[in-house]
Each structure stands twice: as structure tokens, then as C-alpha cells.
Design a protein around this motif. Structure first.
Motif, PDB file in Angstrom:
ATOM      1  N   SER A   7       3.136 -40.949 -16.979  1.00  0.00           N
ATOM      2  CA  SER A   7       2.491 -42.262 -16.954  1.00  0.00           C
ATOM      3  C   SER A   7       0.981 -42.095 -16.961  1.00  0.00           C
ATOM      4  N   ILE A   8       0.311 -42.961 -17.697  1.00  0.00           N
ATOM      5  CA  ILE A   8      -1.126 -42.775 -17.909  1.00  0.00           C
ATOM      6  C   ILE A   8      -1.922 -42.814 -16.614  1.00  0.00           C
ATOM      7  N   ASN A  78       0.015 -49.530 -22.613  1.00  0.00           N
ATOM      8  CA  ASN A  78       0.338 -49.156 -21.226  1.00  0.00           C
ATOM      9  C   ASN A  78       0.136 -50.337 -20.288  1.00  0.00           C
ATOM     10  N   ALA A  81       1.289 -49.871 -16.690  1.00  0.00           N
ATOM     11  CA  ALA A  81       0.391 -49.100 -15.826  1.00  0.00           C
ATOM     12  C   ALA A  81      -0.721 -49.977 -15.288  1.00  0.00           C
TER      13      ALA A  81
END
Length: 393
Positions: A7-8, A78, A81
């Protein structure tokens, strides 16, 4: 893409460096990743203002713009996120925070009313201030009712002081039922406004503004009624002065006027309260609030609102209940105060002005936490039934 399985917001500076190289920004890997240790979370919150300002101070405008475009694509990919980090999309501040002046991320979105809405704008409902404004306008209405009783006792005798010359009243025959029609126009406008107020997302701010503006205009009306007593505008008005002797009789009469909203439809009949027209104030104020806080595409509502306003004014004059100057001054003062108030409220520079705080203390009190124009957003004001929540959920 760097770290496809990671995950970023868990990226380390090494992952960010790999992403920068893949995007073609090798020249900035050392600055961003080695010197300033930019990780995934800080990369998501990076703004153009950060790139231009110390300590980064990127000098190449093309690189800044291209890097921001890459960041926007990364954020679009994303979104989950961003939600986990509680970061607003496109790098905008969260509600209640100030946007950075000059930042390219300080963008505006168009709404149905043609206004632009800035992300991060503060639109605090502050219901307690709305309650204060409601108390304020009710006290002003009560004081206005008492002044109407005072000026009734001072109305000039019709035999000594006949109606003043008036171009409109002298040219248009009196229509007996016209004043009731003017009040009917006001009731229709009020119904439209109450519906708009009920469904508007920022109803607390709208109601607070209406109460503060209405109270201020009627306070001015108290002054103009009291300082100069005009003769009655028509022979049909049978006004006898000194109807209410002691103070208690005056207070009882003022209470009757206040409870009947000063309308003839509720049995209230007064004399002497001519400069300026309270009925015109109400019609015009409601019209301006309806047209201001509904989308520009609602042409039928706007046209109907103006028709009711203008026809109401015509009926007031056709009934010979006011001089033409009473109606003109009422319309002018109401529109100017409405526009001046909203100009101040919609312009942050005025809100921060010391002069505005000194000369308009009530405005500063009511509007200090409303940052910019109020967007016309609508929502259902009541909680949804349990079965609907179950179906939706």
C-alpha cells in the motif's frame, strides 16, 4: 509501479525513489528521498506550494507542473489510501483548515447556483448564534410594534394635514382589496422561502442571515417612523390619534401588533407608520433570499419570486396604504443592505478588516466562522426511517 503489492501509505523513501525514477524525475531523487526522507504518506500530501517553498524550492516550473500531474494520477489510483490517512483528495485541506494561499491545489468547483466552492471552506452552522439572531429579530419586531403605537398617537389630523401630493396615488384609483393581495403575495413568498430553508444544507447560516438583516432594516424603520410623522396617504384611512392612553394600553396594543405580524389579514390596522414600508421590506428581503440561495437554473422559482415581489409592491401602492416614496426607500434600503452584507460575507478581505469589525460588530460576530460564499447544497433534513436505512445499508 513501485511496490505493487505494498500500500502506498506504507512506502519507504526507497519506494518513493523508485517511483520517481519510473516517472522520469531522477534529478529529484536525492533531494526528496535522501535529504528530506519523503515516504509514501508524505508523498500523498505533497502540494505545489511545498515544491515551490523552502526547504525544497524547485526552480523549474515545467518539472513542478509535471510532478503535480503525476501526483494527481497517483492519488486517483490510491483513493483508499487517502481515506485511511484522512487526507482530502487532490491535496486539499480538511474542513475547518485554511488552504495555502497561492497553491495550485486551492481549486474551485462550480455549483448549480454559479458560485464556486473552495475545498476546506469553513461553514460552521453555529446553531447557538442562529438562536441569538432569532431573539434579536423578535426583540426588534417587538420594539417596532411599540414604536408603531407611539406614531399612531402622533399621526397628523387629516382635516389640518390632508394627504401629500403623490404622482402614483394621484394617477391610480384606489383598489380596496389590493392590500390583502399584497399580503397574500408575501405569504406565498414566505412559503417558498421556508421550503428552501428546510431543504438547504446550510439552513442555520441562512436563517441567521435573514434574522440579522431583517432585524437591522426594521430597526432603521423604527428611527424613520419616529423622527418624522407623515400625514395619512388616503382619505379612506380613518385614523384617530391618542387611542391608547396609559403605558399599559400601549403595551397591550404593541403586543397585538407583534403577535399579528402587523398584517391586516390578522386584524392589525395602524396609522402613521409610513416611512418606510415594512411590507415592502419583507417582500423584497424574501425575494432576494429565495433568488440568492437557489440554483441559477431554477428559472421558474426566480421569476415567480420577482413577480410576487413586484406585484406585492404594486398592490401596496394601489391600495393607497403608503406613499410612493415609502415603497421606493424601503426597496432601496433593503436591497442595498442585503447586497452589502453578502459582499462582506463573501469576501475574506473584508472579514479580516479591522474597519469592518468596528463598524459592523454584529456582522463580525455572526460571520466570523463562515469562510466564503455559501454553496447551494440541499439535503433531506429529517432522519431516514429505520426500514429505509436497512434497505440502503
Amino acid at each position: 509501479m513501485a511496490g505493487p503489492d505494498l500500500s502506498i501509505h506504507r512506502w519507504t523513501p526507497k519506494h518513493v525513489a523508485r517511483w520517481l525514477r519510473e516517472e522520469g524525475y531522477c534529478d529529484y531523487v536525492d533531494l526528496l528521498c535522501n535529504q528530506h526522507r519523503l515516504d509514501g504518506a508524505s508523498l500523498l500530501t505533497l502540494t505545489e506550494y511545498d515544491l515551490r517553498s523552502p526547504p525544497l524550492e524547485l526552480k523549474v516550473l515545467g518539472d513542478i507542473k509535471r510532478l503535480m500531474l503525476s501526483l494527481r494520477r497517483l492519488r486517483q489510483q490510491n483513493g483508499h489510501a487517502l481515506q485511511e490517512l484522512a487526507v482530502a483528495y487532490e491535496g486539499h485541506p480538511q474542513p475547518g483548515e485554511e488552504a495555502v494561499p497561492g497553491s495550485a491545489d486551492e481549486r474551485y468547483h462550480q455549483h448549480a447556483n454559479g458560485k464556486s466552492r473552495q475545498h476546506g471552506r469553513r461553514l460552521d452552522p453555529e446553531c447557538w448564534k442562529t438562536a441569538v439572531s432569532a431573539v434579536y429579530v423578535m426583540l426588534v419586531f417587538g420594539f417596532t410594534s411599540f414604536v408603531m403605537v407611539i406614531v399612531h398617537d402622533r399621526v397628523p389630523d387629516m382635516q389640518t394635514y390632508p394627504p401629500l401630493p403623490d404622482i402614483f396615488l394621484d394617477s391610480v384609483p384606489r383598489i380596496p382589496w389590493a392590500f390583502s393581495m399584497a399580503e397574500a403575495c408575501g405569504l406565498v413568498l414566505c412559503s417558498i422561502w421556508l421550503l428552501v430553508l428546510l431543504l438547504h444544507k446550510h439552513r442555520s447560516i441562512l436563517l441567521r442571515r435573514l434574522c440579522s438583516l431583517m432585524g437591522t432594516v426594521f430597526m432603521l424603520r423604527c428611527v424613520t417612523m419616529f423622527v418624522t410623522s407623515l400625514s395619512v396617504p388616503g382619505q379612506h384611512l380613518q385614523c384617530s390619534a391618542k387611542m391608547y392612553g396609559d403605558i399599559w394600553a400601549k403595551l397591550q396594543r404593541a403586543l397585538a401588533i407583534w403577535s399579528g405580524f402587523g398584517m391586516t389579514l390578522t386584524g392589525v390596522h395602524t396609522c402613521g407608520d409610513y416611512m418606510f414600508s415594512g411590507h415592502t421590506v419583507v417582500l423584497t428581503m424574501l425575494n432576494f433570499f429565495v433568488t440568492e440561495y437557489t440554483p441559477r437554473t431554477w428559472n421558474f422559482i426566480h421569476t415567480l419570486s420577482w413577480v410576487l415581489n413586484l406585484f406585492g409592491i404594486f398592490f401596496i401602492l394601489a391600495a393607497h396604504e403608503h406613499y410612493s416614496i415609502d415603497v421606493f426607500i424601503a426597496f432601496y434600503i433593503t436591497t442595498r443592505i442585503f447586497l452589502y452584507y453578502h459582499t462582506l460575507a463573501n469576501t475574506r478581505a473584508y472579514q479580516q478588516s479591522r474597519r469592518a469589525r468596528v463598524w459592523f460588530p454584529m456582522f463580525s460576530f455572526f460571520e466570523c466562522n463562515v469562510n466564503g460564499p455559501v454553496p447551494n447544497e440541499y439535503c433531506w433534513p429529517f432522519p431516514k426511517p429505520a426500514f429505509m436505512r436497512t434497505l440502503i445499508g
